[in-house]
Design a protein around this motif. Structure first.
Motif, PDB file in Angstrom:
ATOM      1  N   MET A  10      66.089 -22.072  64.314  1.00  0.00           N
ATOM      2  CA  MET A  10      65.190 -21.506  64.760  1.00  0.00           C
ATOM      3  C   MET A  10      64.721 -20.503  65.990  1.00  0.00           C
ATOM      4  O   MET A  10      64.206 -19.769  65.522  1.00  0.00           O
ATOM      5  CB  MET A  10      64.831 -23.202  65.900  1.00  0.00           C
ATOM      6  CG  MET A  10      63.284 -23.205  65.458  1.00  0.00           C
ATOM      7  SD  MET A  10      62.894 -24.878  65.904  1.00  0.00           S
ATOM      8  CE  MET A  10      62.847 -24.668  67.922  1.00  0.00           C
ATOM      9  N   VAL A  11      65.514 -20.193  67.047  1.00  0.00           N
ATOM     10  CA  VAL A  11      64.924 -19.502  68.225  1.00  0.00           C
ATOM     11  C   VAL A  11      65.592 -18.062  67.501  1.00  0.00           C
ATOM     12  O   VAL A  11      64.656 -16.823  68.102  1.00  0.00           O
ATOM     13  CB  VAL A  11      66.211 -19.728  69.075  1.00  0.00           C
ATOM     14  CG1 VAL A  11      65.959 -18.477  70.244  1.00  0.00           C
ATOM     15  CG2 VAL A  11      65.617 -20.714  70.077  1.00  0.00           C
ATOM     16  N   MET A  12      66.685 -18.362  66.738  1.00  0.00           N
ATOM     17  CA  MET A  12      67.275 -16.957  65.833  1.00  0.00           C
ATOM     18  C   MET A  12      66.234 -16.556  64.583  1.00  0.00           C
ATOM     19  O   MET A  12      65.729 -15.087  64.677  1.00  0.00           O
ATOM     20  CB  MET A  12      68.854 -16.962  65.047  1.00  0.00           C
ATOM     21  CG  MET A  12      69.613 -16.984  67.028  1.00  0.00           C
ATOM     22  SD  MET A  12      69.837 -15.909  67.985  1.00  0.00           S
ATOM     23  CE  MET A  12      70.180 -14.574  66.983  1.00  0.00           C
ATOM     24  N   LEU A  13      65.881 -17.425  64.326  1.00  0.00           N
ATOM     25  CA  LEU A  13      64.723 -17.016  62.836  1.00  0.00           C
ATOM     26  C   LEU A  13      63.671 -16.430  63.704  1.00  0.00           C
ATOM     27  O   LEU A  13      63.298 -15.410  62.821  1.00  0.00           O
ATOM     28  CB  LEU A  13      64.350 -17.597  61.901  1.00  0.00           C
ATOM     29  CG  LEU A  13      65.891 -18.692  61.354  1.00  0.00           C
ATOM     30  CD1 LEU A  13      64.739 -19.903  61.302  1.00  0.00           C
ATOM     31  CD2 LEU A  13      65.629 -17.959  60.479  1.00  0.00           C
ATOM     32  N   ASP A  14      63.065 -16.965  64.729  1.00  0.00           N
ATOM     33  CA  ASP A  14      62.027 -16.335  64.577  1.00  0.00           C
ATOM     34  C   ASP A  14      61.749 -15.045  65.886  1.00  0.00           C
ATOM     35  O   ASP A  14      61.166 -14.419  65.549  1.00  0.00           O
ATOM     36  CB  ASP A  14      61.263 -17.360  65.541  1.00  0.00           C
ATOM     37  CG  ASP A  14      60.403 -17.890  65.238  1.00  0.00           C
ATOM     38  OD1 ASP A  14      58.681 -18.342  65.246  1.00  0.00           O
ATOM     39  OD2 ASP A  14      60.767 -19.566  64.559  1.00  0.00           O
ATOM     40  N   VAL A  18      58.678 -13.265  61.228  1.00  0.00           N
ATOM     41  CA  VAL A  18      57.332 -12.839  61.741  1.00  0.00           C
ATOM     42  C   VAL A  18      57.111 -10.885  60.773  1.00  0.00           C
ATOM     43  O   VAL A  18      55.917 -10.323  60.529  1.00  0.00           O
ATOM     44  CB  VAL A  18      56.096 -12.897  62.689  1.00  0.00           C
ATOM     45  CG1 VAL A  18      56.469 -14.366  63.100  1.00  0.00           C
ATOM     46  CG2 VAL A  18      56.963 -12.346  63.688  1.00  0.00           C
ATOM     47  N   ASN A  19      58.412 -10.179  60.600  1.00  0.00           N
ATOM     48  CA  ASN A  19      58.528  -9.158  60.282  1.00  0.00           C
ATOM     49  C   ASN A  19      57.456  -9.038  59.304  1.00  0.00           C
ATOM     50  O   ASN A  19      56.900  -8.009  58.819  1.00  0.00           O
ATOM     51  CB  ASN A  19      59.627  -8.688  60.765  1.00  0.00           C
ATOM     52  CG  ASN A  19      60.637  -8.808  62.238  1.00  0.00           C
ATOM     53  OD1 ASN A  19      59.457  -9.012  62.653  1.00  0.00           O
ATOM     54  ND2 ASN A  19      61.476  -7.818  62.448  1.00  0.00           N
ATOM     55  N   LEU A 143      63.049 -15.898  54.681  1.00  0.00           N
ATOM     56  CA  LEU A 143      62.614 -17.034  55.372  1.00  0.00           C
ATOM     57  C   LEU A 143      61.178 -16.587  54.998  1.00  0.00           C
ATOM     58  O   LEU A 143      60.347 -16.901  54.319  1.00  0.00           O
ATOM     59  CB  LEU A 143      62.448 -17.923  56.025  1.00  0.00           C
ATOM     60  CG  LEU A 143      62.358 -19.160  56.410  1.00  0.00           C
ATOM     61  CD1 LEU A 143      62.219 -20.424  55.419  1.00  0.00           C
ATOM     62  CD2 LEU A 143      63.197 -20.316  56.925  1.00  0.00           C
ATOM     63  N   GLY A 144      60.802 -15.351  55.613  1.00  0.00           N
ATOM     64  CA  GLY A 144      59.754 -14.870  55.649  1.00  0.00           C
ATOM     65  C   GLY A 144      59.014 -14.600  55.000  1.00  0.00           C
ATOM     66  O   GLY A 144      58.216 -14.155  54.635  1.00  0.00           O
ATOM     67  N   THR A 156      55.197 -19.203  57.880  1.00  0.00           N
ATOM     68  CA  THR A 156      56.144 -18.477  58.606  1.00  0.00           C
ATOM     69  C   THR A 156      56.285 -19.015  60.769  1.00  0.00           C
ATOM     70  O   THR A 156      57.423 -19.051  61.424  1.00  0.00           O
ATOM     71  CB  THR A 156      56.450 -16.982  59.122  1.00  0.00           C
ATOM     72  OG1 THR A 156      54.900 -17.011  59.394  1.00  0.00           O
ATOM     73  CG2 THR A 156      56.382 -16.629  57.780  1.00  0.00           C
ATOM     74  N   LEU A 157      55.367 -19.950  60.820  1.00  0.00           N
ATOM     75  CA  LEU A 157      54.952 -20.486  61.968  1.00  0.00           C
ATOM     76  C   LEU A 157      55.122 -21.851  62.051  1.00  0.00           C
ATOM     77  O   LEU A 157      55.790 -22.451  62.550  1.00  0.00           O
ATOM     78  CB  LEU A 157      54.116 -19.807  63.293  1.00  0.00           C
ATOM     79  CG  LEU A 157      53.773 -18.375  63.717  1.00  0.00           C
ATOM     80  CD1 LEU A 157      52.335 -17.741  64.086  1.00  0.00           C
ATOM     81  CD2 LEU A 157      54.380 -17.764  64.715  1.00  0.00           C
ATOM     82  N   TYR A 158      54.226 -22.509  61.012  1.00  0.00           N
ATOM     83  CA  TYR A 158      54.502 -23.794  60.792  1.00  0.00           C
ATOM     84  C   TYR A 158      55.691 -24.643  60.649  1.00  0.00           C
ATOM     85  O   TYR A 158      56.411 -25.641  61.369  1.00  0.00           O
ATOM     86  CB  TYR A 158      53.437 -23.769  60.175  1.00  0.00           C
ATOM     87  CG  TYR A 158      52.207 -24.209  59.846  1.00  0.00           C
ATOM     88  CD1 TYR A 158      51.237 -24.606  61.042  1.00  0.00           C
ATOM     89  CD2 TYR A 158      50.953 -23.476  59.258  1.00  0.00           C
ATOM     90  CE1 TYR A 158      50.272 -24.307  61.464  1.00  0.00           C
ATOM     91  CE2 TYR A 158      49.409 -23.777  59.761  1.00  0.00           C
ATOM     92  CZ  TYR A 158      49.116 -24.277  60.483  1.00  0.00           C
ATOM     93  OH  TYR A 158      48.000 -23.605  61.336  1.00  0.00           O
TER      94      TYR A 158
END
Length: 472
Positions: A10-14, A18-19, A143-144, A156-158
């Motif tokens: 989760m931390v690495m994905l964020d 959002v890019n 995923l984004g 991308t946040l939810y």
């Protein structure tokens, strides 16, 4: 292991998810092109500058408690960002995600370090963790792209709510309460202020070079100020009785070599991912989803090579052989990318070097992260883990800033000597990417030499009792 891995993912994905959502968010909220970088920078600034404090908090107040608090904070910040009606609120939410990530990431790695003391179990655990640490950025792009194209940029946040819910319940039920630090009773407040402001200056300075260049006072002033504060922080850690980051953690040869390996691998990987994404979308006209899917072989190769490196090669050959070989593969992948043309195909042009790149990073990340926290006293496991995350963050910022500047200069020089037709501009972009790949290959070569010289020969102790005794 699954709970810790999910939280780390989760931390690495964020860091990247959002890019691809940026254009949609910009159209929805109406912020300017100059402001859009803050969606990425706000997260990087708070996350990178607060990691060492987060790691020490985990040591002092309990790793499980800090882990759960970080998960809750990350979920709350994600909801705030997803529901944001203004750009300012969105940036605030991204900053709060970074704060929560600075608690969560070092606590997760510290839990891994203290829970898995058997050599075989530790090897498997760090193979998984290293693969996630290396592949999270690529999965974030994928995923984004999917969420933005088929749902909405807000997802991308939810989407973090799903990760956070499972991680929190799993952590609450499955992770045993960890003991607090026994050696120190307080937090080095002056040291915390120095390192936070110093890291803030470095991360912000590197980010600022992308939009203002290296010659801007706002860039070199921040970098110089950040470096000065970090020098003062180092001096304080060497002289105070209660250091935030005991220098013995970094001065060990194997740990120091591991930090350098992580720095080089992260810098090269993040920069190449950026240039390759531009190449695929602007030159080859891939859609966001297609570009995201194109990166999928990287995490697959990472999983394979991480398991091979930690489970088979490290027990037989040791880090002095395995990690330099990973650097060689990383450099070979970079050089291979320089052969891309304006009409290269995915199967013949992009896929082969992507696989080589993924194999190289996997052989670096999992062993290096393992060794960077190996035989660290339990009281220092949180801050040692935070040092690993800090190196990743600085490496990514440094790699993108330096290589992006070199690429931009190469493109400008190419166009200045020719008629700026659309074909010339396209060739200039390709030339700029190739320049960045060559520099990244040179960085990998330096990493190969340095890690070969620093790592001790041989393999580490295979006796589980020796490992257990060292961590108690």
């Amino acid at each position: 292991m699954a709970v810790i891995a999910l939280a780390q993912l989760m931390v690495m994905l964020d860091a990247t998810i959002v890019n691809i959502a940026l254009p949609s968010a910009q159209a929805d909220l109406g912020f300017s092109g100059n402001d859009r970088q803050w969606m990425v920078t706000a997260y990087a600034l708070t996350f990178g500058s607060l990691l060492l404090i987060g790691g020490r908090i985990a040591d002092l107040f309990g790793r499980k408690q800090t882990f759960l608090a970080g998960v809750i904070g990350f979920a709350a910040a994600s909801v705030l960002g997803g529901a944001a009606g203004t750009f300012e609120l969105l940036v605030l939410a991204r900053a709060l995600q970074g704060v929560s990530g600075a608690l969560l990431a070092p606590a997760a790695l510290a839990l891994l370090t203290t829970l898995f003391t058997d050599v075989k179990e530790r090897g498997r655990a760090f193979a998984i963790f290293g693969a996630i640490a290396g592949a999270g950025g690529a999965l974030g792009n994928l995923l984004g792209g999917v969420l933005t194209e088929y749902l909405d940029w807000r997802w991308t946040l939810y989407v973090n709510l799903a990760f956070a819910a499972v991680a929190f319940l799993g952590g609450l039920l499955l992770i045993e309460r960890q003991p607090r630090a026994t050696r120190r009773a307080g937090l080095d407040v002056p040291g915390a202020v120095l390192v936070t402001l110093g890291l803030f200056g470095l991360v912000y300075g590197f980010s600022n070079t992308e939009s203002h260049g290296w010659s801007s006072p706002a860039s070199w002033g921040l970098l110089l100020g950040g470096a000065t504060l970090l020098a003062l922080f180092t001096y304080r850690q060497a002289t105070t009785d209660q250091p935030l980051l005991p220098l013995r953690i970094l001065l060990d040869r194997d740990r120091g070599a591991s930090q350098i390996a992580i720095l080089v691998a992260t810098g090269g990987m993040y920069a190449v991912a950026l240039f390759l994404a531009y190449y695929m979308q602007q030159t080859l006209q891939y859609t966001p989803v297609e570009a995201g899917l194109a990166f999928l072989p990287v995490p697959v190769a990472l999983v394979v090579s991480s398991g091979l490196a930690v489970g088979i090669l490290m027990p037989r050959l040791g880090p002095k052989t395995v990690i330099p070989v990973g650097m060689a593969l990383l450099g070979a992948g970079m050089i291979w990318f320089t052969r891309l043309e304006l009409d290269s195909t995915y199967a013949g042009g992009i896929l082969p070097p992507l696989i080589v790149l993924g194999l190289g990073i996997g052989m670096i990340y999992a062993p290096a992260i393992d060794l960077a926290t190996y035989r660290v006293h339990q009281d220092d496991s949180g801050v040692a883990s935070a040092a690993v995350n800090t190196t990743q963050q600085i490496g990514g910022s440094l790699g993108i800033a330096v290589l992006n500047t070199l690429a931009a200069s190469a493109a400008g020089a190419y166009v200045s000597s020719r008629q700026p037709t659309p074909a010339v501009i396209a060739e200039a972009a390709l030339h700029s990417y190739s320049t960045a790949y060559w520099w990244a290959a040179g960085l990998a070569a330096v990493g190969l030499v340095v890690t070969f010289l620093l790592y001790r020969p041989g393999v580490r102790d295979k006796d589980p009792d020796a490992v257990k005794a060292a961590t108690q």
